[in-house]
Design an enzyme around this catalytic site. Structure first.
Site, PDB file in Angstrom:
ATOM      1  N   ASN A   9      96.605 -78.642  63.220  1.00 48.89           N
ATOM      2  CA  ASN A   9      96.558 -77.220  62.894  1.00 48.89           C
ATOM      3  C   ASN A   9      95.183 -76.945  62.282  1.00 48.89           C
ATOM      4  O   ASN A   9      94.942 -77.274  61.123  1.00 48.89           O
ATOM      5  CB  ASN A   9      97.688 -76.903  61.902  1.00 48.89           C
ATOM      6  CG  ASN A   9      97.694 -75.455  61.464  1.00 48.89           C
ATOM      7  OD1 ASN A   9      96.921 -74.634  61.982  1.00 48.89           O
ATOM      8  ND2 ASN A   9      98.555 -75.124  60.523  1.00 48.89           N
ATOM      9  N   TRP A  10      94.306 -76.372  63.095  1.00 49.63           N
ATOM     10  CA  TRP A  10      92.926 -76.172  62.640  1.00 49.63           C
ATOM     11  C   TRP A  10      92.813 -74.990  61.671  1.00 49.63           C
ATOM     12  O   TRP A  10      91.765 -74.793  61.062  1.00 49.63           O
ATOM     13  CB  TRP A  10      91.998 -75.950  63.838  1.00 49.63           C
ATOM     14  CG  TRP A  10      91.823 -77.158  64.707  1.00 49.63           C
ATOM     15  CD1 TRP A  10      92.374 -78.408  64.510  1.00 49.63           C
ATOM     16  CD2 TRP A  10      91.036 -77.253  65.908  1.00 49.63           C
ATOM     17  NE1 TRP A  10      91.974 -79.259  65.507  1.00 49.63           N
ATOM     18  CE2 TRP A  10      91.152 -78.578  66.388  1.00 49.63           C
ATOM     19  CE3 TRP A  10      90.245 -76.353  66.622  1.00 49.63           C
ATOM     20  CZ2 TRP A  10      90.509 -79.024  67.541  1.00 49.63           C
ATOM     21  CZ3 TRP A  10      89.612 -76.789  67.781  1.00 49.63           C
ATOM     22  CH2 TRP A  10      89.738 -78.106  68.233  1.00 49.63           C
ATOM     23  N   LYS A  11      93.839 -74.183  61.578  1.00 45.69           N
ATOM     24  CA  LYS A  11      93.846 -73.005  60.698  1.00 45.69           C
ATOM     25  C   LYS A  11      92.591 -72.157  60.949  1.00 45.69           C
ATOM     26  O   LYS A  11      92.122 -72.074  62.087  1.00 45.69           O
ATOM     27  CB  LYS A  11      93.980 -73.450  59.239  1.00 45.69           C
ATOM     28  CG  LYS A  11      95.191 -74.371  59.035  1.00 45.69           C
ATOM     29  CD  LYS A  11      95.547 -74.625  57.608  1.00 45.69           C
ATOM     30  CE  LYS A  11      96.738 -75.580  57.556  1.00 45.69           C
ATOM     31  NZ  LYS A  11      97.206 -75.849  56.219  1.00 45.69           N
ATOM     32  N   HIS A  94     105.025 -71.144  59.857  1.00 42.24           N
ATOM     33  CA  HIS A  94     104.196 -71.915  58.928  1.00 42.24           C
ATOM     34  C   HIS A  94     104.241 -71.260  57.546  1.00 42.24           C
ATOM     35  O   HIS A  94     104.254 -70.031  57.434  1.00 42.24           O
ATOM     36  CB  HIS A  94     102.753 -71.990  59.451  1.00 42.24           C
ATOM     37  CG  HIS A  94     101.929 -72.987  58.689  1.00 42.24           C
ATOM     38  ND1 HIS A  94     101.405 -72.706  57.452  1.00 42.24           N
ATOM     39  CD2 HIS A  94     101.586 -74.273  58.970  1.00 42.24           C
ATOM     40  CE1 HIS A  94     100.761 -73.793  57.014  1.00 42.24           C
ATOM     41  NE2 HIS A  94     100.862 -74.745  57.919  1.00 42.24           N
ATOM     42  N   GLU A  96     102.046 -70.756  55.388  1.00 42.26           N
ATOM     43  CA  GLU A  96     100.965 -69.803  55.093  1.00 42.26           C
ATOM     44  C   GLU A  96     101.265 -68.439  55.702  1.00 42.26           C
ATOM     45  O   GLU A  96     100.955 -67.402  55.113  1.00 42.26           O
ATOM     46  CB  GLU A  96      99.619 -70.375  55.592  1.00 42.26           C
ATOM     47  CG  GLU A  96      99.142 -71.500  54.675  1.00 42.26           C
ATOM     48  CD  GLU A  96      98.302 -72.560  55.342  1.00 42.26           C
ATOM     49  OE1 GLU A  96      97.756 -72.328  56.438  1.00 42.26           O
ATOM     50  OE2 GLU A  96      98.189 -73.662  54.748  1.00 42.26           O
ATOM     51  N   GLU A 166     107.452 -79.292  56.509  1.00 36.67           N
ATOM     52  CA  GLU A 166     106.218 -79.288  55.729  1.00 36.67           C
ATOM     53  C   GLU A 166     106.511 -78.776  54.321  1.00 36.67           C
ATOM     54  O   GLU A 166     106.539 -77.563  54.089  1.00 36.67           O
ATOM     55  CB  GLU A 166     105.195 -78.351  56.367  1.00 36.67           C
ATOM     56  CG  GLU A 166     104.825 -78.707  57.787  1.00 36.67           C
ATOM     57  CD  GLU A 166     103.472 -78.117  58.161  1.00 36.67           C
ATOM     58  OE1 GLU A 166     102.545 -78.888  58.393  1.00 36.67           O
ATOM     59  OE2 GLU A 166     103.347 -76.881  58.190  1.00 36.67           O
ATOM     60  N   GLY A 172      97.832 -79.239  52.037  1.00 36.58           N
ATOM     61  CA  GLY A 172      96.461 -79.057  51.555  1.00 36.58           C
ATOM     62  C   GLY A 172      96.256 -79.472  50.108  1.00 36.58           C
ATOM     63  O   GLY A 172      95.235 -79.151  49.507  1.00 36.58           O
ATOM     64  N   SER A 212      99.501 -82.927  53.935  1.00 37.31           N
ATOM     65  CA  SER A 212      98.579 -83.992  53.508  1.00 37.31           C
ATOM     66  C   SER A 212      98.842 -85.318  54.208  1.00 37.31           C
ATOM     67  O   SER A 212      98.687 -86.377  53.606  1.00 37.31           O
ATOM     68  CB  SER A 212      98.599 -84.153  51.985  1.00 37.31           C
ATOM     69  OG  SER A 212      98.176 -82.956  51.373  1.00 37.31           O
ATOM     70  N   GLY A 233      96.869 -80.822  59.130  1.00 33.08           N
ATOM     71  CA  GLY A 233      95.892 -79.773  58.839  1.00 33.08           C
ATOM     72  C   GLY A 233      94.520 -80.396  58.631  1.00 33.08           C
ATOM     73  O   GLY A 233      93.811 -80.722  59.577  1.00 33.08           O
ATOM     74  N   GLY A 234      94.139 -80.580  57.373  1.00 35.51           N
ATOM     75  CA  GLY A 234      92.805 -81.072  56.994  1.00 35.51           C
ATOM     76  C   GLY A 234      92.321 -82.255  57.826  1.00 35.51           C
ATOM     77  O   GLY A 234      91.190 -82.245  58.326  1.00 35.51           O
TER      78      GLY A 234
HETATM   79  P1  PGA Z   1      97.451 -80.367  55.563  1.00 36.64           P
HETATM   80  O1  PGA Z   1      98.101 -79.108  56.334  1.00 36.64           O
HETATM   81  O2  PGA Z   1      97.574 -81.553  56.468  1.00 36.64           O
HETATM   82  O3  PGA Z   1      96.015 -79.968  55.325  1.00 36.64           O
HETATM   83  O4  PGA Z   1      98.223 -80.536  54.304  1.00 36.64           O
HETATM   84  C1  PGA Z   1      99.260 -79.260  57.099  1.00 36.64           C
HETATM   85  C2  PGA Z   1      99.684 -77.928  57.672  1.00 36.64           C
HETATM   86  O5  PGA Z   1      99.523 -76.902  57.008  1.00 36.64           O
HETATM   87  O6  PGA Z   1     100.186 -77.867  58.800  1.00 36.64           O
END
Ligand code: PGA
Length: 249
Positions: A9-11, A94, A96, A166, A172, A212, A233-234
């Site tokens: 997930n590149w956001k 998600h 967010e 998640e 994050g 994470s 994500g990251g």
């Molecule tokens: P993260 O994000 O790996 O940076 O914690 C995961 C996500 O939001 O899908």
């Protein structure tokens, strides 16, 4: 047998050049990855150039979309428009989107229905915030998220979904769920799938862990019997680490 999936997930990250380099590197480094479906969810703006670039081993999905075919929805992109350029996978629910953009259960359900009615696939995210975990209410909380937006689906529809657990407190933050915490929730989700549908469906739906997940913890997490991969994500913003995670089964 259910699929193993590792999705990035590149956001809202990367320049257009960086996005191209990243998918190119991921595609190259993915040569040794066997039996794992690889996928990325880039910023919408870059999707067409990434498709044109052709990275056959990496599927591309949409991070977000609007659940109407077309119309007066300034600034939005419909699932039909994404589908028309070749996208088949849609991230929904998600945390967010739920928190920052106030997407509620009903709207999330509409998104799920829109995608499935169009014959595409859903990656459905769920997970509890920290206060809920601290109150030990995570099972009820996640069950409610699934009840309200996913478990209305028919057996024919649910098979086109994968689920990403998640925990919001792990996204994050560098703080990962322990393997016990992850396995406990994944096993519970599978049990609920069995109750709502049947054992075959429960066994066939991929349940990914997100929050994470990185090169140091992926192996341990993916070794859990009910963890079928990760939503990253990251660590998906760097080809080496993303592909190392994909090789962690
Ligand atoms: P993260 O994000 O790996 O940076 O914690 C995961 C996500 O939001 O899908």
């Amino acid at each position: 047998m259910r699929k193993k999936i590792v999705a990035g997930n590149w956001k809202m990250n990367l320049s257009s050049d960086e996005a191209l380099f990243l998918i190119e590197d991921c595609n190259r480094l993915s040569e040794g990855v066997k039996g794992v479906e690889l996928m990325v969810f880039p910023p919408a703006l870059y999707i067409q150039q990434l498709i044109a670039h052709n990275s056959p081993r990496i599927q591309i999905g949409a991070q977000n979309f609007y659940p109407a075919e077309k119309g007066a929805f300034t600034g939005e992109i419909s699932f039909t428009q994404f589908k028309a350029i070749g996208l088949n996978y849609f991230l929904i629910g998600h945390s967010e989107r739920r928190e920052l953009f106030h997407e509620g259960h009903l709207f999330i359900k509409q998104k799920v229905d829109a995608v499935l009615n169009a014959g595409s696939k859903v990656m459905f995210c769920c997970g509890e915030p920290l206060a809920i975990r601290e109150a030990n209410e995570q099972m009820n909380y996640v069950r409610k998220q699934l009840n309200e937006s996913l478990f209305h689906l028919s057996t024919e529809e649910i098979v086109n979904c994968s689920i990403a657990y998640e925990p919001v407190w792990a996204i994050g933050t560098g703080k990962t769920a322990s393997t016990e915490q992850a396995e406990e929730m994944h096993a519970a989700i599978r049990t609920w799938l069995k109750e709502m549908y049947n054992a075959e469906i429960a066994n066939n739906i991929s349940i990914l862990y997100g929050g994470s997940c990185n090169t140091s913890n992926a192996k341990e997490l993916f070794a859990c019997p009910n963890v079928d991969g990760g939503l990253i994500g990251g660590a998906s913003l760097e080809a080496e680490s993303f592909m190392k995670i994909a090789k962690s089964f």
